[in-house]
Design a protein around this motif. Structure first.
Motif, PDB file in Angstrom:
ATOM      1  N   HIS A 102       3.337  -0.938   8.962  1.00 46.11           N
ATOM      2  CA  HIS A 102       2.299  -0.084   8.361  1.00 46.11           C
ATOM      3  C   HIS A 102       2.099   1.154   9.351  1.00 46.11           C
ATOM      4  CE1 HIS A 102       2.410  -3.463   5.646  1.00 46.11           C
ATOM      5  NE2 HIS A 102       1.936  -2.513   4.591  1.00 46.11           N
ATOM      6  N   LEU A 115      -5.360  -3.275   4.880  1.00 46.23           N
ATOM      7  CA  LEU A 115      -4.904  -4.542   4.526  1.00 46.23           C
ATOM      8  C   LEU A 115      -5.829  -5.352   4.422  1.00 46.23           C
ATOM      9  CD1 LEU A 115      -1.341  -4.326   6.314  1.00 46.23           C
ATOM     10  CD2 LEU A 115      -1.978  -3.321   4.023  1.00 46.23           C
ATOM     11  N   ARG A 116      -6.568  -5.965   3.398  1.00 44.22           N
ATOM     12  CA  ARG A 116      -7.567  -6.856   3.505  1.00 44.22           C
ATOM     13  C   ARG A 116      -6.924  -8.286   3.545  1.00 44.22           C
ATOM     14  NH1 ARG A 116     -12.459  -5.533   0.553  1.00 44.22           N
ATOM     15  NH2 ARG A 116     -12.404  -3.344  -0.710  1.00 44.22           N
ATOM     16  N   ASP A 117      -5.957  -8.430   3.026  1.00 45.59           N
ATOM     17  CA  ASP A 117      -5.285  -9.607   3.511  1.00 45.59           C
ATOM     18  C   ASP A 117      -3.682  -9.320   3.450  1.00 45.59           C
ATOM     19  OD1 ASP A 117      -4.048 -12.389   3.084  1.00 45.59           O
ATOM     20  OD2 ASP A 117      -5.398 -12.879   1.399  1.00 45.59           O
ATOM     21  N   THR A 118      -3.244  -9.584   4.693  1.00 49.86           N
ATOM     22  CA  THR A 118      -2.028  -9.500   4.883  1.00 49.86           C
ATOM     23  C   THR A 118      -0.758 -10.460   4.187  1.00 49.86           C
ATOM     24  OG1 THR A 118      -1.803 -10.754   6.912  1.00 49.86           O
ATOM     25  CG2 THR A 118      -2.463  -8.400   7.081  1.00 49.86           C
ATOM     26  N   VAL A 121       0.802  -8.847   1.154  1.00 48.92           N
ATOM     27  CA  VAL A 121       1.596  -7.744   1.595  1.00 48.92           C
ATOM     28  C   VAL A 121       2.827  -8.222   2.058  1.00 48.92           C
ATOM     29  CG1 VAL A 121       1.713  -5.741   2.643  1.00 48.92           C
ATOM     30  CG2 VAL A 121      -0.552  -6.318   1.987  1.00 48.92           C
ATOM     31  N   PHE A 124       4.444  -6.414   5.111  1.00 48.28           N
ATOM     32  CA  PHE A 124       3.725  -6.598   6.653  1.00 48.28           C
ATOM     33  C   PHE A 124       4.674  -7.103   7.447  1.00 48.28           C
ATOM     34  CE2 PHE A 124       1.305  -8.959   9.834  1.00 48.28           C
ATOM     35  CZ  PHE A 124       0.268  -7.940  10.232  1.00 48.28           C
ATOM     36  N   SER A 135      -5.886  -9.468   8.651  1.00 45.70           N
ATOM     37  CA  SER A 135      -6.583  -8.248   8.044  1.00 45.70           C
ATOM     38  C   SER A 135      -6.436  -7.222   8.988  1.00 45.70           C
ATOM     39  CB  SER A 135      -8.135  -8.401   7.756  1.00 45.70           C
ATOM     40  OG  SER A 135      -8.737  -7.457   6.818  1.00 45.70           O
ATOM     41  N   SER A 136      -6.140  -5.863   8.388  1.00 45.67           N
ATOM     42  CA  SER A 136      -5.744  -4.718   9.366  1.00 45.67           C
ATOM     43  C   SER A 136      -6.164  -3.489   8.725  1.00 45.67           C
ATOM     44  CB  SER A 136      -4.324  -4.987   9.619  1.00 45.67           C
ATOM     45  OG  SER A 136      -3.753  -5.971  10.565  1.00 45.67           O
ATOM     46  N   ARG A 158      -8.307 -13.333   7.576  1.00 46.32           N
ATOM     47  CA  ARG A 158      -7.951 -12.691   6.348  1.00 46.32           C
ATOM     48  C   ARG A 158      -9.355 -12.127   5.782  1.00 46.32           C
ATOM     49  NH1 ARG A 158      -5.787 -17.348   3.070  1.00 46.32           N
ATOM     50  NH2 ARG A 158      -5.350 -15.854   1.401  1.00 46.32           N
TER      51      ARG A 158
END
Length: 204
Positions: A102, A115-118, A121, A124, A135-136, A158
């Motif tokens: 990312h 990214l609330r919850d990887t 994704v 990721f 989370s990022s 997360r």
């Protein structure tokens, strides 16, 4: 931190303090450290760590938050991990393929990314080796239309970060870009001897 008014007030106070500290810093990376040291404690909801199945790794690592600036190298081929907080020592000044993960997406789009919850994704990839982020957030550092790099904040839990956190981080990325340029950051990168620096081209 659940109250947006409190977050906004804390962010303004931190912004003023960090601007002053970074103006007195000894160099461009030291100025960026003023920013990255602040973010993990300022941003995110601490209650996220108390939710069931909050962590992607079991047992969770004792280090649960991190921040860094990924700076675009002059050749445009890599990011340099600079001013890291809670990254392993061997990742300080690691060169990361500018297309990877990312950070690479932000390098291409120049847009902030949350990214609330990887776990949701699939694309990721784990670049930070201290823990697997749940989370990022990624905020581009821009100067006069030029991409300098991306400011990153990560948490092992997360759903730690939300839109309000990303908005605050984006403001700090703008501050970081100005401080980096004012402290001679682009010239510092040009002079940096990259011989022997570790290079990362894939994540996990």
């Amino acid at each position: 931190m659940n109250d947006f008014g409190t977050l906004a007030q804390e962010a303004v106070l931190a912004f003023a303090r960090i601007g002053g500290e970074a103006a007195r810093a000894a160099g461009p990376e030291e100025a960026l450290w003023c920013v990255t040291r602040c973010l993990p404690a300022l941003l995110g909801d601490p209650a996220a760590a108390l939710a069931p199945n909050a962590f992607r790794e079991q047992p969770p690592n004792s280090i649960g938050c991190a921040a860094a600036a990924f700076l675009r190298m002059p050749d445009g081929r890599h990011h340099l991990i600079a001013a890291p907080v809670n990254f392993p020592a061997e990742q300080h000044h690691e060169l990361v393929d500018i297309r990877l993960g990312h950070p690479g997406e932000v390098a291409h789009s120049h847009h902030p990314l949350l990214l609330r919850d990887t776990t949701l994704v699939p694309s990721f990839v784990k670049i930070l080796q201290a823990f697997r982020a749940g989370s990022s957030m990624f905020a581009p550092m821009m100067w006069q239309g030029r991409y300098l790099g991306v400011l990153i904040c990560a948490n092992a839990a997360r759903r730690t970060f939300g839109e309000r956190d990303l908005a605050v981080q984006t403001a700090f990325a703008a501050l970081g870009a100005a401080l980096f340029v004012a402290q001679g950051g682009p010239a510092w990168l040009e002079r940096l001897d990259t011989t022997g620096l570790p290079v990362r081209s894939t994540g996990t």
